[in-house]
Design a protein around this motif. Sequence first.
Motif, PDB file in Angstrom:
ATOM      1  N   MET A   1      16.655-105.726  11.587  1.00  0.00           N
ATOM      2  CA  MET A   1      17.742-106.600  12.040  1.00  0.00           C
ATOM      3  C   MET A   1      17.512-108.030  11.549  1.00  0.00           C
ATOM      4  SD  MET A   1      18.326-105.202  15.926  1.00  0.00           S
ATOM      5  CE  MET A   1      19.888-106.042  16.207  1.00  0.00           C
ATOM      6  N   GLN A   2      18.576-108.696  11.116  1.00  0.00           N
ATOM      7  CA  GLN A   2      18.488-110.052  10.582  1.00  0.00           C
ATOM      8  C   GLN A   2      18.352-111.061  11.717  1.00  0.00           C
ATOM      9  OE1 GLN A   2      18.743-111.540   7.225  1.00  0.00           O
ATOM     10  NE2 GLN A   2      18.046-113.216   8.551  1.00  0.00           N
ATOM     11  N   LYS A   3      17.240-111.780  11.738  1.00  0.00           N
ATOM     12  CA  LYS A   3      17.049-112.829  12.735  1.00  0.00           C
ATOM     13  C   LYS A   3      18.047-113.952  12.472  1.00  0.00           C
ATOM     14  CE  LYS A   3      13.716-115.875  12.474  1.00  0.00           C
ATOM     15  NZ  LYS A   3      12.400-116.554  12.473  1.00  0.00           N
ATOM     16  N   CYS A   4      18.636-114.521  13.523  1.00  0.00           N
ATOM     17  CA  CYS A   4      19.629-115.585  13.344  1.00  0.00           C
ATOM     18  C   CYS A   4      19.685-116.479  14.563  1.00  0.00           C
ATOM     19  CB  CYS A   4      21.017-114.978  13.083  1.00  0.00           C
ATOM     20  SG  CYS A   4      21.781-114.259  14.558  1.00  0.00           S
ATOM     21  N   ASN A   5      20.402-117.573  14.427  1.00  0.00           N
ATOM     22  CA  ASN A   5      20.760-118.444  15.536  1.00  0.00           C
ATOM     23  C   ASN A   5      22.264-118.341  15.720  1.00  0.00           C
ATOM     24  OD1 ASN A   5      18.614-119.868  13.633  1.00  0.00           O
ATOM     25  ND2 ASN A   5      18.047-120.313  15.738  1.00  0.00           N
ATOM     26  N   LEU A   6      22.738-118.512  16.939  1.00  0.00           N
ATOM     27  CA  LEU A   6      24.166-118.426  17.227  1.00  0.00           C
ATOM     28  C   LEU A   6      24.703-119.790  17.645  1.00  0.00           C
ATOM     29  CD1 LEU A   6      24.441-115.103  19.310  1.00  0.00           C
ATOM     30  CD2 LEU A   6      24.891-115.419  16.868  1.00  0.00           C
ATOM     31  N   ALA A   7      25.768-120.212  16.990  1.00  0.00           N
ATOM     32  CA  ALA A   7      26.466-121.444  17.368  1.00  0.00           C
ATOM     33  C   ALA A   7      27.793-121.076  18.003  1.00  0.00           C
ATOM     34  CB  ALA A   7      26.691-122.327  16.146  1.00  0.00           C
ATOM     35  N   VAL A   8      28.010-121.556  19.214  1.00  0.00           N
ATOM     36  CA  VAL A   8      29.301-121.404  19.881  1.00  0.00           C
ATOM     37  C   VAL A   8      30.018-122.742  19.778  1.00  0.00           C
ATOM     38  CG1 VAL A   8      30.503-120.857  22.023  1.00  0.00           C
ATOM     39  CG2 VAL A   8      28.322-119.729  21.491  1.00  0.00           C
ATOM     40  N   ASP A   9      31.108-122.749  19.045  1.00  0.00           N
ATOM     41  CA  ASP A   9      31.876-123.980  18.800  1.00  0.00           C
ATOM     42  C   ASP A   9      33.284-123.756  19.320  1.00  0.00           C
ATOM     43  OD1 ASP A   9      33.046-126.299  17.764  1.00  0.00           O
ATOM     44  OD2 ASP A   9      33.393-125.359  15.808  1.00  0.00           O
ATOM     45  N   ILE A  10      33.631-124.480  20.380  1.00  0.00           N
ATOM     46  CA  ILE A  10      34.941-124.284  21.012  1.00  0.00           C
ATOM     47  C   ILE A  10      35.748-125.572  20.894  1.00  0.00           C
ATOM     48  CG2 ILE A  10      36.179-123.524  23.063  1.00  0.00           C
ATOM     49  CD1 ILE A  10      33.607-122.282  24.082  1.00  0.00           C
ATOM     50  N   GLY A  11      36.886-125.469  20.232  1.00  0.00           N
ATOM     51  CA  GLY A  11      37.790-126.603  20.092  1.00  0.00           C
ATOM     52  C   GLY A  11      39.007-126.454  20.976  1.00  0.00           C
ATOM     53  N   ALA A  12      39.940-127.376  20.823  1.00  0.00           N
ATOM     54  CA  ALA A  12      41.098-127.432  21.710  1.00  0.00           C
ATOM     55  C   ALA A  12      42.099-126.308  21.468  1.00  0.00           C
ATOM     56  CB  ALA A  12      41.790-128.784  21.569  1.00  0.00           C
ATOM     57  N   SER A  13      41.987-125.612  20.336  1.00  0.00           N
ATOM     58  CA  SER A  13      42.929-124.522  20.077  1.00  0.00           C
ATOM     59  C   SER A  13      42.248-123.182  19.816  1.00  0.00           C
ATOM     60  CB  SER A  13      43.831-124.867  18.882  1.00  0.00           C
ATOM     61  OG  SER A  13      43.057-125.106  17.722  1.00  0.00           O
ATOM     62  N   SER A  14      40.979-123.206  19.460  1.00  0.00           N
ATOM     63  CA  SER A  14      40.276-121.941  19.218  1.00  0.00           C
ATOM     64  C   SER A  14      38.778-122.142  19.362  1.00  0.00           C
ATOM     65  CB  SER A  14      40.601-121.405  17.813  1.00  0.00           C
ATOM     66  OG  SER A  14      40.046-122.252  16.807  1.00  0.00           O
ATOM     67  N   GLY A  15      38.083-121.029  19.492  1.00  0.00           N
ATOM     68  CA  GLY A  15      36.626-121.051  19.540  1.00  0.00           C
ATOM     69  C   GLY A  15      36.084-120.022  18.579  1.00  0.00           C
ATOM     70  N   ARG A  16      34.813-120.182  18.235  1.00  0.00           N
ATOM     71  CA  ARG A  16      34.176-119.220  17.334  1.00  0.00           C
ATOM     72  C   ARG A  16      32.706-119.109  17.671  1.00  0.00           C
ATOM     73  NH1 ARG A  16      35.511-123.763  16.002  1.00  0.00           N
ATOM     74  NH2 ARG A  16      37.630-123.073  15.600  1.00  0.00           N
ATOM     75  N   VAL A  17      32.177-117.928  17.408  1.00  0.00           N
ATOM     76  CA  VAL A  17      30.728-117.714  17.510  1.00  0.00           C
ATOM     77  C   VAL A  17      30.239-117.419  16.103  1.00  0.00           C
ATOM     78  CG1 VAL A  17      28.875-116.335  18.518  1.00  0.00           C
ATOM     79  CG2 VAL A  17      30.942-116.812  19.862  1.00  0.00           C
ATOM     80  N   LEU A  18      29.360-118.274  15.592  1.00  0.00           N
ATOM     81  CA  LEU A  18      28.834-118.150  14.235  1.00  0.00           C
ATOM     82  C   LEU A  18      27.371-117.750  14.284  1.00  0.00           C
ATOM     83  CD1 LEU A  18      30.151-121.439  12.556  1.00  0.00           C
ATOM     84  CD2 LEU A  18      30.988-119.138  12.094  1.00  0.00           C
TER      85      LEU A  18
END
Length: 463
Positions: A1-18
Amino acid sequence: MQKCNLAVDIGASSGRVLAGFLKDGQLQLDEIHRFENKMENQNGHLCWNIDKLYEEVKLGIKQSVEKGFNPISIGVDTWAVDFVLLDEQKNRLTDAVAYRDHRTDGIMEEIFSFIDQKEIYKQTGIQFQPFNTIYQLYALKKEDPMIFDQAHYFLMIPDYLHFLLTGKLSNEYTNATTTQLLNAESEDWNSEFLENLGIPKHLFQPPMKPLQTLGPIREELKEELGVDLQVILPGTHDTASAVMSVPATETIYISSGTWSLMGVEHEKPISSEEAFSYNFTNEGGVHHNIRFLKNIMGLWMIQEVKREYQDKYSFQDFVDLAYKETQFDSTVDVNDARFLSPKSMIEAIQSYCKETNQLEPKTPGELAVCIFNSLVESYHAAAKQIEELTNKSYPSIHIIGGGSKNNFMNEKLAAKSGKEVYTGPTEATGIGNLIAQLIATNEVESVEQSKEIIRESFTISKF
């Protein structure tokens, strides 16, 4: 499994998990989950559905595991100023009322009657916006005076999401500065202002600097999500994270999205009379520096026009239409209060033009070119003010975020300002969030190295 970090970025119209990870010296991104965010009417106010946002964050974590990733850390960033209050049992007492709600109408001016406006600026260095947290808290106190008898904890939106993940209470520094309740010198809550407002200081946690580990997710979440990960504080204010992704120093930046945040990174606050008169702000940076900047209305205006046309046109369509209407030259003051939360953005723009004896934009293309040219005018004026206030000349403007894809504005700004305009990366906030986590875990050694990684990893265009 690929080790990673997760960024949760939530704006006024949408959010994303990168998901983000370093490979051969480059930062690789994988968008795991994207979701809608919008204001809803709850109990007579415009609010964010904070419970839904938390479920979306959890879903993003689950999907990262299902995609074969092994996330080791996560951090959440959102817009600024909004908050919730918790009771003694740490249950949520209040809705997550949105900054565009009208509960703060007239509140700022009322507070100036018993706290001197210039003293607020001198002590906080924060620009005056009618929706700043200081005015929201006072509006809440007027609406429900007894609420503060029950309240024990104040958490901003990303603080609350971090609390739900870890069970730990924190007020992260970069977002805390936006409240207009933090003393710029001591970097602690302003006891004098809180006392004058009748807001108990015990609600607030000592501001916690980014790049620190808050702790592991709760045991029950480890079972539910099938993963054990640490919560690391990025700049939880999305602009603080976005500025982390500017791949250059000694440049004016514009973080371009729903809002346009235009400024420079500076060592110390600038709270001069001139900065006060130009309404600049001194917000906390991730690396113990100051983001000296100005809030400009931004692409909210075209977002609202797009909505009024029932999404018939894409954002790129509006750019294409603007190119066809270059002779239309009516402009508006994008920071006029009427554009903050109008019933109809189109009517608000038209009424401004009518009042100022200009042609009213009637077609989608005329509306687009009016908005884009108006923003460029505002950027150009702000750039001149930045150079005056810092007593420094900057050769370039670097635009990051989704708005950096608007080549019509990029070209116009380069021509208007006479400066080189660079654009990218577009996923600036998520990238800055991930960079903060990589620095905290010692995978990236310094800011200088992070900027080199960004230059090597993402397309940067020049105008």
